[in-house]
Structures are given as C-alpha cells and as structure tokens.
Design a protein around this motif. Structure first.
Motif, PDB file in Angstrom:
ATOM      1  N   PRO A  72       0.835  -1.202   0.000  1.00 50.60           N
ATOM      2  CA  PRO A  72       0.000   0.000   0.000  1.00 50.60           C
ATOM      3  C   PRO A  72       0.867   1.248   0.000  1.00 50.60           C
ATOM      4  N   HIS A  73       0.441   2.235  -0.754  1.00 49.19           N
ATOM      5  CA  HIS A  73       1.181   3.478  -0.868  1.00 49.19           C
ATOM      6  C   HIS A  73       0.917   4.315   0.378  1.00 49.19           C
ATOM      7  N   PRO A  74       1.949   4.553   1.190  1.00 48.75           N
ATOM      8  CA  PRO A  74       1.722   5.349   2.408  1.00 48.75           C
ATOM      9  C   PRO A  74       1.420   6.805   2.051  1.00 48.75           C
ATOM     10  N   HIS A  75       0.474   7.383   2.739  1.00 45.67           N
ATOM     11  CA  HIS A  75       0.107   8.774   2.510  1.00 45.67           C
ATOM     12  C   HIS A  75       1.020   9.692   3.314  1.00 45.67           C
ATOM     13  N   LYS A  76       1.315  10.841   2.727  1.00 44.17           N
ATOM     14  CA  LYS A  76       2.125  11.848   3.407  1.00 44.17           C
ATOM     15  C   LYS A  76       1.271  12.571   4.442  1.00 44.17           C
ATOM     16  N   GLU A 103       1.018  15.748  -5.632  1.00 42.05           N
ATOM     17  CA  GLU A 103       1.089  15.919  -4.174  1.00 42.05           C
ATOM     18  C   GLU A 103      -0.241  15.574  -3.515  1.00 42.05           C
ATOM     19  N   LEU A 104      -1.332  16.062  -4.097  1.00 45.90           N
ATOM     20  CA  LEU A 104      -2.657  15.794  -3.523  1.00 45.90           C
ATOM     21  C   LEU A 104      -2.965  14.300  -3.508  1.00 45.90           C
ATOM     22  N   GLY A 105      -2.434  13.590  -4.484  1.00 50.71           N
ATOM     23  CA  GLY A 105      -2.638  12.143  -4.526  1.00 50.71           C
ATOM     24  C   GLY A 105      -1.885  11.402  -3.443  1.00 50.71           C
ATOM     25  N   ASP A 106      -0.830  12.016  -2.914  1.00 51.22           N
ATOM     26  CA  ASP A 106      -0.002  11.366  -1.901  1.00 51.22           C
ATOM     27  C   ASP A 106      -0.328  11.800  -0.473  1.00 51.22           C
ATOM     28  N   VAL A 107      -1.146  12.832  -0.336  1.00 49.04           N
ATOM     29  CA  VAL A 107      -1.417  13.412   0.984  1.00 49.04           C
ATOM     30  C   VAL A 107      -2.496  12.623   1.717  1.00 49.04           C
ATOM     31  N   GLU A 108      -2.296  12.503   3.009  1.00 47.04           N
ATOM     32  CA  GLU A 108      -3.269  11.837   3.878  1.00 47.04           C
ATOM     33  C   GLU A 108      -4.533  12.695   3.970  1.00 47.04           C
ATOM     34  N   PRO A 109      -5.692  12.147   3.572  1.00 46.54           N
ATOM     35  CA  PRO A 109      -6.934  12.913   3.729  1.00 46.54           C
ATOM     36  C   PRO A 109      -7.200  13.172   5.212  1.00 46.54           C
ATOM     37  N   GLY A 110      -7.803  14.278   5.513  1.00 46.85           N
ATOM     38  CA  GLY A 110      -8.122  14.581   6.899  1.00 46.85           C
ATOM     39  C   GLY A 110      -8.287  16.062   7.137  1.00 46.85           C
ATOM     40  N   THR A 111      -8.258  16.441   8.392  1.00 42.59           N
ATOM     41  CA  THR A 111      -8.520  17.829   8.749  1.00 42.59           C
ATOM     42  C   THR A 111      -7.429  18.777   8.269  1.00 42.59           C
ATOM     43  N   ALA A 112      -6.179  18.340   8.276  1.00 43.42           N
ATOM     44  CA  ALA A 112      -5.088  19.213   7.816  1.00 43.42           C
ATOM     45  C   ALA A 112      -5.250  19.523   6.324  1.00 43.42           C
ATOM     46  N   LEU A 113      -5.558  18.515   5.534  1.00 44.83           N
ATOM     47  CA  LEU A 113      -5.775  18.728   4.108  1.00 44.83           C
ATOM     48  C   LEU A 113      -7.016  19.598   3.901  1.00 44.83           C
ATOM     49  N   GLY A 114      -8.066  19.323   4.657  1.00 42.41           N
ATOM     50  CA  GLY A 114      -9.283  20.129   4.552  1.00 42.41           C
ATOM     51  C   GLY A 114      -9.028  21.591   4.844  1.00 42.41           C
ATOM     52  N   ALA A 115      -8.229  21.869   5.872  1.00 43.31           N
ATOM     53  CA  ALA A 115      -7.898  23.252   6.225  1.00 43.31           C
ATOM     54  C   ALA A 115      -7.099  23.912   5.107  1.00 43.31           C
ATOM     55  N   LEU A 116      -6.159  23.185   4.524  1.00 46.00           N
ATOM     56  CA  LEU A 116      -5.367  23.729   3.418  1.00 46.00           C
ATOM     57  C   LEU A 116      -6.274  24.063   2.239  1.00 46.00           C
ATOM     58  N   LEU A 117      -7.185  23.159   1.910  1.00 47.12           N
ATOM     59  CA  LEU A 117      -8.079  23.384   0.776  1.00 47.12           C
ATOM     60  C   LEU A 117      -9.072  24.507   1.060  1.00 47.12           C
ATOM     61  N   ASP A 118      -9.464  24.674   2.317  1.00 45.84           N
ATOM     62  CA  ASP A 118     -10.373  25.763   2.679  1.00 45.84           C
ATOM     63  C   ASP A 118      -9.746  27.127   2.453  1.00 45.84           C
ATOM     64  N   THR A 119      -8.436  27.217   2.593  1.00 43.84           N
ATOM     65  CA  THR A 119      -7.752  28.502   2.450  1.00 43.84           C
ATOM     66  C   THR A 119      -7.149  28.714   1.060  1.00 43.84           C
ATOM     67  N   HIS A 120      -7.249  27.711   0.198  1.00 41.72           N
ATOM     68  CA  HIS A 120      -6.702  27.807  -1.158  1.00 41.72           C
ATOM     69  C   HIS A 120      -7.756  27.329  -2.164  1.00 41.72           C
ATOM     70  N   PRO A 121      -8.652  28.220  -2.582  1.00 47.32           N
ATOM     71  CA  PRO A 121      -9.758  27.830  -3.457  1.00 47.32           C
ATOM     72  C   PRO A 121      -9.347  27.177  -4.775  1.00 47.32           C
ATOM     73  N   ALA A 122      -8.263  27.619  -5.379  1.00 43.43           N
ATOM     74  CA  ALA A 122      -7.829  27.018  -6.649  1.00 43.43           C
ATOM     75  C   ALA A 122      -7.399  25.570  -6.429  1.00 43.43           C
ATOM     76  N   ALA A 123      -6.689  25.311  -5.344  1.00 37.45           N
ATOM     77  CA  ALA A 123      -6.271  23.942  -5.019  1.00 37.45           C
ATOM     78  C   ALA A 123      -7.487  23.092  -4.674  1.00 37.45           C
ATOM     79  N   ALA A 124      -8.469  23.692  -3.988  1.00 34.20           N
ATOM     80  CA  ALA A 124      -9.687  22.957  -3.631  1.00 34.20           C
ATOM     81  C   ALA A 124     -10.462  22.558  -4.886  1.00 34.20           C
TER      82      ALA A 124
END
Length: 121
Positions: free
Chosen positions: A6-10, A48-69
């Motif tokens: 399994p591919h470990p998430h960052k 990068e988004l494909g390797d990142v662990e889904p969760g609150t940290a990613l959600g917070a990043l996407l909340d503050t960066h609309p283009a990335a979201a």
C-alpha cells in the motif's frame, strides 16, 4: 508472486502548501502566466494531492486555497462528486441547468395547444 505494498500517505503538507500557494498566485496574477508554467504547477500539485493523507489538515489547506480545492475536487470527482462545493451553490446550478434543458427541449418539441372547446358543443 508480485506483492503489492500500500502506498503510504504523506502527513507533511509543506510541499502541498507551497504548491497550493503558488497556484493561487498564478490564478490571481495581473501579469499573463505561461501555459507551461501553469501546467507544471498543476501537475505537481495533483501528484502531491494524490499522496497526501486525507483529513482535517488537508481540509484546512483546501479551505484557504480555493484554486487547489477546485483542482482537488476535479481530480476526485469520480469518487466524491462536488465534495468541496457549497451545497446551496451546487443545487442552484443543478436547478438552473435543469430549467435550461427543459426550456430547450420545449423549444424543439412544441406541444400543440389544446382547444378548450374540443368535444364541447
């Protein structure tokens, strides 16, 4: 035998944050941005988004960066639809699309008007 690992998430979002910030700058740039530069940033961010662990940290990043979201939503559309769009805005867009389709369909297939006196003497 070929064992799959399994591919470990960052969990460290530093690179993801830098790329998301860069994409925001490109999106809001007053100076024209080269297509290759834009494409390069988007492709790196998708990876990068494909390797990142889904969760609150990613959600917070996407909340503050609309283009990335928006990019995240588009990449994951097949799994989650418009998971990051506001429900009211999504519903309103869907209703507008339905009305436009209905209007176009009615123009193509006009229904004959009923005669209110048909069958009456």
């Amino acid at each position: 035998m070929n064992a799959t690992h399994p591919h470990p998430h960052k969990t460290d979002l530093t690179v993801t944050h830098v790329l998301a910030e860069l994409l925001e700058r490109l999106e809001h740039s007053a100076v024209p941005v080269g297509a290759e530069q834009y494409r390069s940033v988007v492709l790196h961010l998708v990876n990068e988004l494909g390797d990142v662990e889904p969760g609150t940290a990613l959600g917070a990043l996407l909340d503050t960066h609309p283009a990335a979201a928006e990019l995240y939503e588009n990449v994951n559309y097949q799994y989650a639809g418009l998971c990051r769009s506001a429900l009211d805005a999504s519903l309103a867009a869907e209703q507008q699309a339905k009305q436009a389709i209905d209007k176009a369909m009615n123009r193509q297939n006009p229904q004959p008007k009923e005669d209110p006196y048909h069958g009456k003497s």
